[in-house]
Design an enzyme around this catalytic site. Structure first.
Site, PDB file in Angstrom:
ATOM      1  N   GLU A 148      17.495  -1.429   3.797  1.00 15.20           N
ATOM      2  CA  GLU A 148      18.350  -2.400   3.196  1.00 15.20           C
ATOM      3  C   GLU A 148      19.734  -2.150   2.684  1.00 15.20           C
ATOM      4  O   GLU A 148      20.714  -2.814   3.107  1.00 15.20           O
ATOM      5  CB  GLU A 148      17.611  -2.930   1.836  1.00 15.20           C
ATOM      6  CG  GLU A 148      16.357  -3.655   1.955  1.00 15.20           C
ATOM      7  CD  GLU A 148      15.726  -4.303   0.596  1.00 15.20           C
ATOM      8  OE1 GLU A 148      16.507  -4.815  -0.162  1.00 15.20           O
ATOM      9  OE2 GLU A 148      14.615  -4.222   0.474  1.00 15.20           O
ATOM     10  N   TYR A 151      11.621   4.805  -7.133  1.00 19.20           N
ATOM     11  CA  TYR A 151      12.060   3.557  -6.878  1.00 19.20           C
ATOM     12  C   TYR A 151      12.468   2.693  -8.337  1.00 19.20           C
ATOM     13  O   TYR A 151      11.426   3.062  -9.322  1.00 19.20           O
ATOM     14  CB  TYR A 151      11.213   2.821  -6.091  1.00 19.20           C
ATOM     15  CG  TYR A 151      11.425   1.389  -5.657  1.00 19.20           C
ATOM     16  CD1 TYR A 151      12.825   1.147  -5.296  1.00 19.20           C
ATOM     17  CD2 TYR A 151      10.791   0.105  -5.903  1.00 19.20           C
ATOM     18  CE1 TYR A 151      13.413  -0.079  -4.703  1.00 19.20           C
ATOM     19  CE2 TYR A 151      11.348  -1.072  -5.433  1.00 19.20           C
ATOM     20  CZ  TYR A 151      12.614  -1.078  -4.953  1.00 19.20           C
ATOM     21  OH  TYR A 151      13.032  -2.557  -4.694  1.00 19.20           O
TER      22      TYR A 151
END
Length: 676
Positions: free
Chosen positions: A4, A295
């Site tokens: 991403e 994350y």
């Protein structure tokens, strides 16, 4: 490998050089979403823009996405295998699927790594996956639900008012909470009440201690929770001698806060650093992209079992003791426990990040995570119960004192306090000496405690995010956007970090309240649960959305029937006093009211009655006389959320500003006169 964020490129290239030397890997970013529902236009056969009548979404490439897809197609054509390594959450799963569809990739390999380290990436490559279409369906349902509510209800608001108002599935619920709190604050009336404290001398000045009168024992009730007789409280404070009726020594422990999840990270950064949610997530994203933290979009507050040896090693180097078994924290309902808490990827790295903001946030994440597995803090607690030797006006009076002393720091040695909450717990020393049951103790001094009830606190961004999470509304990836929306649309304003509802925001809620089910907290919570069930395959996309659309269409139909014209008519209200000018609605500190536009020539004011000028309350002159000027007093009463009840001098216009609280029986309290 398609990822991403471009921020991960350098780190991943270093990782591949280490774990796959000699292999020809090409890493390219999608830069987030490449496709979305159209921004405008509503074609035939569509329920709303980008959503067909059968609830099938219609996607198109974004301007940025068209360029990305072109370069990805060129690279994919030359590749022997394609790995989709978008972020390990539902949105990342959806982006992976959109890339596959738009680029035309056959049999892509889906890989997920919760941190960008050599071991995490290597493990992901050794455990190839396929795109999870249940997660894609859940994310698609969320996006379509947002579009249907946002576009259809926003259109209705614009038709009704002629103003550019907007609604959002979760945005409006967040705004509703702010407006409800604003109403509570306006309706609040402070109550003055009393207590009493007895003070005792010690061998040294620092040994002084105290007990407080237990008003709940025979003096207050659930119906009347406040003691309001100051004269009696003074008698209690003057008690000369008390007797010990209870004495106990005990200990209590205090555990550390959990490692950060998305919400608590945003709360701590707001309270400690003054950051908004969007900035916090931007800084955390940079730390994640560069492999410094795991994350940062997670709703699981627990670390992995594999992290414990590293934590124990760091704690030992700091001279700190850890728990023998990993401490586990409760997760919220619906939490995705496959994603661990946000922690450092290399526990022994003390400093990380290239900017001061990255460095300070990394330190917060690391220290909080280490502290979560340290020993609890321990306090020695001493409690004493006492009673007045002689009753006060025939009533037994009881007192209680409590003191705490920290005897083992535990995790507090590393982390001094929990910045997640707006209010830190206060520990009290109060060095109560050893006392014996039945012992008679002389009082050194006593004091009346004057207390006032406090209005509810306005939300900060941190506490509003916490309220949304507590109500099961929104998900980790959405909170920053929600906060940004209600601020950018000027529905709320921040004053010293506290959210105040703006008139525009209140207007939006006034137009929707009681008319649209999606505004209800319980409805939104249940819809979030349904979206979670889609993600696990326990329910399907279509039934969930069909139920939502059916309810919404019915409510929109009812709105259309009840409104003769969609554009707000211009209504004037002539001033009854001067009969020359119109009245205008003013948002006052104690609620809205109407005032003459001809002020100061005309100072006519009138209460607000549901958006219209109400009847002015006529104050009747009484037989009571003002102690300041001997003019008659008037009893001023207004009922309702913004009401009042007091006595004022009839000579107000002549300069006497004396006011008196109202006593039971509707009599002025001459002992507490103010002004004059």
């Amino acid at each position: 490998m398609i990822i991403e964020s471009s921020g991960k490129l350098d780190k991943l290239r270093d990782v591949f050089a280490k774990i796959r030397p000699g292999e020809n890997w090409k890493v390219m970013p999608s830069l987030g979403h490449i496709r979305d529902l159209p921004a405008s236009g509503n074609n035939e056969g569509e329920l709303t823009t980008g959503v067909r009548n059968d609830l099938t979404p219609v996607y198109e490439l974004t301007d940025k996405g068209a360029k990305i897809v072109s370069s990805l197609k060129e690279a994919v054509a030359k590749a022997s295998e394609v790995y989709l390594a978008t972020d390990p959450d539902r949105e990342g799963e959806s982006i992976a699927w959109h890339i596959q569809q738009a680029v035309g990739i056959r049999n892509p390999v889906r890989v997920k790594f919760p941190e960008i380290t050599a071991s995490a990436v290597d493990n992901a490559l050794k455990s190839p996956l396929r795109i999870d279409m249940k997660l894609v369906a859940a994310q698609e349902a969320r996006r379509v639900a947002d579009r249907v509510i946002g576009y259809l209800v926003s259109s209705e608001l614009r038709r009704q008012t002629g103003e550019a108002l907007s609604a959002g599935r979760v945005q409006s619920v967040a705004l509703y909470l702010v407006v409800l709190r604003e109403r509570e604050i306006r309706a609040f009336r402070s109550t003055l009440h009393y207590g009493a404290q007895l003070n005792f001398a010690g061998a040294k000045m620092t040994d002084a201690w105290c007990v407080e009168w237990m008003t709940a024992e025979g003096f207050t009730t659930d119906e009347q929770p406040y003691f309001m007789d100051r004269a009696f409280a003074r008698l209690v404070a003057d008690v000369p001698v008390v007797q010990v009726t209870g004495f106990e020594d005990s200990t209590r422990t205090k555990n550390p806060p959990a490692p950060f999840e998305t919400v608590t990270l945003q709360q701590a950064a707001s309270n400690s650093l003054g950051w908004d949610s969007a900035h916090t997530m931007k800084v955390a994203q940079a730390l994640f992209d560069n492999g410094h933290i795991t994350y940062h979009r997670t709703d699981n507050p627990n670390i992995s079992e594999e992290s414990m040896p590293a934590i124990k090693a760091v704690a030992a180097s700091l001279g700190l003791a850890t728990v023998a078994k990993r401490r586990v924290f409760a997760t919220s309902e619906g939490a995705q426990e496959g994603h661990p808490a946000t922690t450092p990827t290399h526990w022994d790295v003390v400093e990380a990040g290239t900017t001061p903001d990255e460095q300070v946030l990394y330190r917060m994440i690391r220290i909080r995570a280490i502290a979560s597995q340290l020993m609890p803090a321990e306090y020695a607690v001493r409690t004493v119960l006492m009673k007045a030797v002689d009753p006060v006006q025939g009533k037994q009076v009881l007192f209680r004192g409590k003191g705490e002393t920290l005897i083992s720091e535990g995790w507090l040695k590393l982390l001094q306090g929990d910045a997640t909450s707006d209010d830190d717990e206060q520990d009290s020393a109060n060095p109560i000496p050893v006392l014996q049951l039945g012992q008679i103790v002389s009082v050194e001094s006593g004091e009346v405690l004057e207390k006032k009830t406090r209005s509810p606190k306005r939300y900060t961004e941190a506490s509003l995010v916490g309220a949304l999470k507590a109500n099961g509304i929104g998900r980790p990836a959405t909170y920053a956007a929600i906060m940004g929306n209600i601020k950018s649309r000027q529905y709320v304003r921040e004053v010293k970090r506290f959210f105040h509802a703006e008139p525009l925001g209140e207007q939006v809620i006034d137009r929707m309240e009681g008319k649209f089910t999606f505004l209800q907290v319980n409805y939104t919570r249940e819809l979030e649960k349904d979206l979670d069930l889609i993600a696990t395959g326990q329910t399907q996309y279509k039934p969930v959305l069909q139920s939502l659309v059916s309810t919404l269409q019915s409510e929109l139909g009812q709105q259309a029937e009840s409104i003769a014209t969609y554009r707000k008519p211009v209504i004037t209200h002539p001033c009854p006093d001067c009969k020359t000018n119109d009245l205008r609605l003013i948002k006052g500190a104690n609620g809205p009211f109407w005032a003459c536009k001809g002020y100061p020539a005309c100072n006519g004011t009138f209460p607000d009655a549901g958006g219209k000028p109400g009847q002015r309350k006529v104050a009747v002159v009484s037989e009571h006389k003002c102690v300041k000027c001997d003019r008659p007093l008037r009893h001023n009463v207004k009922k309702g959320k913004t009401g009042y009840n007091f006595w004022g001098c009839s000579g107000f216009r002549e300069g006497c500003k004396a006011t008196y609280p109202n006593l039971k029986g509707d009599k002025p309290d001459f002992d507490n006169v103010k002004g004059g």
